[in-house]
Design an enzyme around this catalytic site. Structure first.
Site, PDB file in Angstrom:
ATOM      1  N   GLU A   1     -27.685  49.456  12.322  1.00 24.00           N
ATOM      2  CA  GLU A   1     -29.126  49.583  12.494  1.00 24.00           C
ATOM      3  C   GLU A   1     -29.773  48.220  12.297  1.00 24.00           C
ATOM      4  OE1 GLU A   1     -30.948  52.670  10.274  1.00 24.00           O
ATOM      5  OE2 GLU A   1     -29.829  54.264  11.303  1.00 24.00           O
TER       6      GLU A   1
ATOM      7  N   ASP B   1     -29.566  69.897  22.978  1.00 19.78           N
ATOM      8  CA  ASP B   1     -30.123  69.622  21.662  1.00 19.78           C
ATOM      9  C   ASP B   1     -30.941  68.331  21.674  1.00 19.78           C
ATOM     10  OD1 ASP B   1     -30.321  70.344  18.817  1.00 19.78           O
ATOM     11  OD2 ASP B   1     -29.222  68.484  18.479  1.00 19.78           O
TER      12      ASP B   1
END
Length: 207
Positions: free
Chosen positions: A66, A91
């Site tokens: 990240e 989803d």
């Protein structure tokens, strides 16, 4: 379908029908679905638990990177698990719909206009990923692979699903069975192609 070795064309062929069908149900651009799946899973080569989109949650723990405070860091986090890539796509759209920050960022308005660049920017604005070049990467994938044509395909009026399945079950299925019993491979292939054309026209996955 977990981590597998396939070409880009094979990956696109495997999930494009699901992306188009999902766009007709959810409004999420097929081009965005394909681009995110390609980017997040490295074109299907890295999708543990069939998670094509890197959606976090319970089910498995993975190492990921990240962008935090101006630099990339490596962390471990939980990610969702699915029985199939189709389930992951469904989803993904549900995740975008249920999290109101995407609507507030204008994502669905851009989808209605078939504006994939605007939709990509809205995803980044809403914080889908920490990568500061996320929208740029998505747009690049879409344009390099011509994914926007799938948005136009999904936006066109489609054949009613019930009508398509009635034709398949009443006429094409029996014709395929008869050809199979006779060992007529060409007729079988033709019937299979015809059935898939009806599935495509009614927004259903190919078989």
């Amino acid at each position: 379908m977990a981590a597998v070795q396939m070409t880009r064309d094979e990956f696109i062929a495997a999930i494009a029908p699901y992306a188009v069908a999902d766009m007709r149900n959810s409004g999420v651009l097929a081009s965005i679905t394909l681009a995110q799946a390609a980017l997040e899973s490295a074109w299907g080569r890295s999708a543990p638990g069939n998670n094509l989109f890197g959606i976090k949650g319970a089910g498995q723990t993975q190492t990921t990177k990240e962008f935090v405070s101006g630099q990339w860091i490596t962390i471990q986090d939980g990610f969702r698990v699915y029985e199939s890539w189709e389930g992951s796509i469904r989803d993904h759209s549900r995740f975008l719909t249920e999290n109101s920050r995407y609507a507030r960022a204008g994502f669905f308005e851009c989808c209605k206009r078939l504006d994939y660049a605007g939709a990509a920017n809205a995803l980044q604005k809403a914080g889908y990923a920490t990568d500061p070049t996320y929208a740029q990467k998505l747009t690049g994938i879409i344009e390099a692979n011509g994914f926007s044509k799938l948005d136009k395909e999904a936006a066109e009026p489609m054949l009613d699903k019930g009508v398509a399945n009635t034709v398949i079950e009443t006429w094409i299925g029996p014709a395929w069975k008869k050809a199979n019993e006779a060992g007529n491979e060409d007729e079988k292939k033709y019937m299979n192609w015809l059935a898939n054309e009806l599935r495509k026209a009614s927004g259903q996955p190919l078989q």
